[in-house]
Design a protein around this motif. Structure first.
Motif, short mmCIF file in Angstrom:
data_model
loop_
_atom_site.label_atom_id
_atom_site.label_comp_id
_atom_site.label_asym_id
_atom_site.label_seq_id
_atom_site.Cartn_x
_atom_site.Cartn_y
_atom_site.Cartn_z
N CYS A 84 0.65 -1.24 0.04
CA CYS A 84 -0.09 0.39 -0.50
C CYS A 84 0.62 0.73 -0.08
CB CYS A 84 -1.45 -0.27 1.23
SG CYS A 84 -1.89 -1.64 1.37
N CYS B 6 -6.44 -1.35 -0.08
CA CYS B 6 -4.79 -0.46 1.12
C CYS B 6 -6.24 0.85 1.11
CB CYS B 6 -4.71 0.08 -0.15
SG CYS B 6 -3.32 -1.55 -0.57
N ASP C 30 -5.49 2.82 3.82
CA ASP C 30 -4.62 3.35 4.23
C ASP C 30 -3.66 3.48 3.64
OD1 ASP C 30 -6.18 3.86 6.76
OD2 ASP C 30 -4.74 2.48 7.87
N GLN C 31 -2.74 4.55 2.70
CA GLN C 31 -1.92 5.04 1.97
C GLN C 31 -0.83 5.46 2.12
OE1 GLN C 31 -4.64 5.05 -2.31
NE2 GLN C 31 -5.00 3.37 -1.63
N LYS C 32 0.46 5.08 1.63
CA LYS C 32 1.51 6.05 1.80
C LYS C 32 2.00 7.17 0.79
CE LYS C 32 4.76 5.63 4.50
NZ LYS C 32 4.74 6.77 5.50
N ASP D 86 1.40 10.68 4.53
CA ASP D 86 0.05 9.37 3.95
C ASP D 86 -1.88 9.74 4.19
OD1 ASP D 86 1.61 6.47 5.52
OD2 ASP D 86 1.89 8.38 6.49
N LYS E 254 -4.99 8.54 5.00
CA LYS E 254 -5.76 7.08 6.37
C LYS E 254 -7.56 6.68 5.78
CE LYS E 254 -1.79 6.66 8.47
NZ LYS E 254 -1.44 5.48 9.01
N GLY E 255 -8.00 6.05 6.30
CA GLY E 255 -9.76 5.76 6.72
C GLY E 255 -9.93 5.76 4.77
N GLY F 77 -11.68 10.26 2.35
CA GLY F 77 -10.42 9.98 4.29
C GLY F 77 -9.91 11.54 4.43
N LYS F 78 -8.79 10.96 5.16
CA LYS F 78 -8.12 11.87 6.10
C LYS F 78 -6.29 11.93 5.65
CE LYS F 78 -10.83 13.40 9.43
NZ LYS F 78 -11.62 14.55 8.89
N TYR F 79 -5.82 13.43 5.14
CA TYR F 79 -4.40 13.39 5.09
C TYR F 79 -3.51 13.80 5.67
CZ TYR F 79 -1.48 15.75 2.74
OH TYR F 79 0.38 16.13 2.32
N PRO G 224 -4.73 14.97 11.52
CA PRO G 224 -5.37 14.29 10.54
C PRO G 224 -6.39 15.59 9.82
CG PRO G 224 -6.33 12.90 11.48
CD PRO G 224 -5.64 13.99 12.67
#
Length: 284
Positions: free
Chosen positions: A123, A182, A184-186, A192, A194-195, A219-221, A230
């Motif tokens: 991810c 995924c 959650d992704q980087k 990243d 998230k969610g 999602g969240k950054y 976030p």
């Protein structure tokens, strides 16, 4: 193209539907971060909905006047070479003026047109050369500088040109697969998502009357360079014929969610208008 995602509609689906309605009503019916923020690469070959084919006309959804918001594609105007696709990109992409006077170019302003992001098995977004199904892609980066009690807002707008509608449809299908695989992704070190949750609506489904396939991700950054977080993150994508277009927004402390959503819708709408002007059949 990165900074985008996909999702199966859930309880939050009303938020997604709201974005589709706004995009359909803005600019006449709908409108690119480097590295992992460009168009997506190959992933699963199992779409949640069957993409259209290059030779099958897409369905049309009527607007309030009875005229379709998604006109018929003129296949003779589809680019056949990378050079033709790059020329088409130049007529579709938008600058900061499309978002309003507060939005400026960010640095870097444009992604490397020779690279394409791929979400690996861990991810994490990596970049590779363009895959065979992509003729050309462009991502541009914008910002609203920190001021008036809010932090720095980031926006990117992406346009990708494929050979035909079937290939662009698979891109949307892969986006769905990626967010389900995924959440959650980087993006890169210290940055990243998230969610993530996302969803796709084919033309005519629920409130989608502006694009052949509508795809939205939220999602969240989280970014050390952006003060941690976030913060809200949203990606909105549309498709017309061989072209996919998308705008992503990363919020900031003190910046209203509604204002971020409006910027994303405004950019997506302008991109879609430009795309239809270039590829739709002329009215009889």
């Amino acid at each position: 193209m990165r900074d985008r995602p996909g999702f199966g509609l859930r309880a939050r689906g009303c938020v997604v539907a709201g974005l589709f309605v706004l995009a359909g009503c803005s600019g006449g019916g709908g409108g690119a971060d480097a590295g992992a923020d460009a168009a997506k690469g190959a992933a699963s070959q199992t779409p949640s909905a069957s993409p259209g084919t290059g030779s099958t006309p897409a369905p049309t959804a009527p607007g309030a006047s009875g005229a379709p918001l998604v006109p018929e594609l003129d296949e003779s105007r589809q680019p056949k070479t990378a050079a033709e696709a790059r020329a088409l990109l130049g007529r579709i992409v938008i600058g900061q003026a499309a978002f309003g006077p507060e939005v400026e170019r960010a640095t870097p302003f444009e992604s490397d047109p020779r690279r394409w992001p791929v979400l690996d098995q861990d991810c994490v977004w990596q970049t590779e050369g363009l895959p065979p199904d992509v003729l050309a892609t462009s991502t541009r980066y914008f910002q609203i500088p920190a001021k008036d009690g809010h932090g720095r807002v980031l926006i990117n707008a992406t346009v990708t040109v494929h050979h035909d509608r079937q290939e662009s449809g698979w891109e949307t299908a892969r986006a769905m697969e990626e967010v389900l695989r995924c959440p959650d992704q980087k993006l890169r070190d210290g940055e990243d998502l998230k969610g993530l949750w996302g969803g796709a609506l084919h033309l005519g489904e629920q409130m989608n009357g502006w694009t052949e396939d509508a795809f939205t991700e939220s999602g969240k950054y989280v970014s050390a360079a952006q003060g941690g977080g976030p913060q809200p993150y949203i990606w909105s994508q549309g498709q017309f014929g061989p072209v996919t277009l998308a705008v992503a927004g990363k919020g900031a402390e003190g910046f209203a969610d509604a204002a971020l959503n409006a910027l994303v819708v405004q950019g997506t709408s302008r991109l879609m208008v430009n795309t239809k002007q270039e590829l739709a059949k002329a009215a009889p």
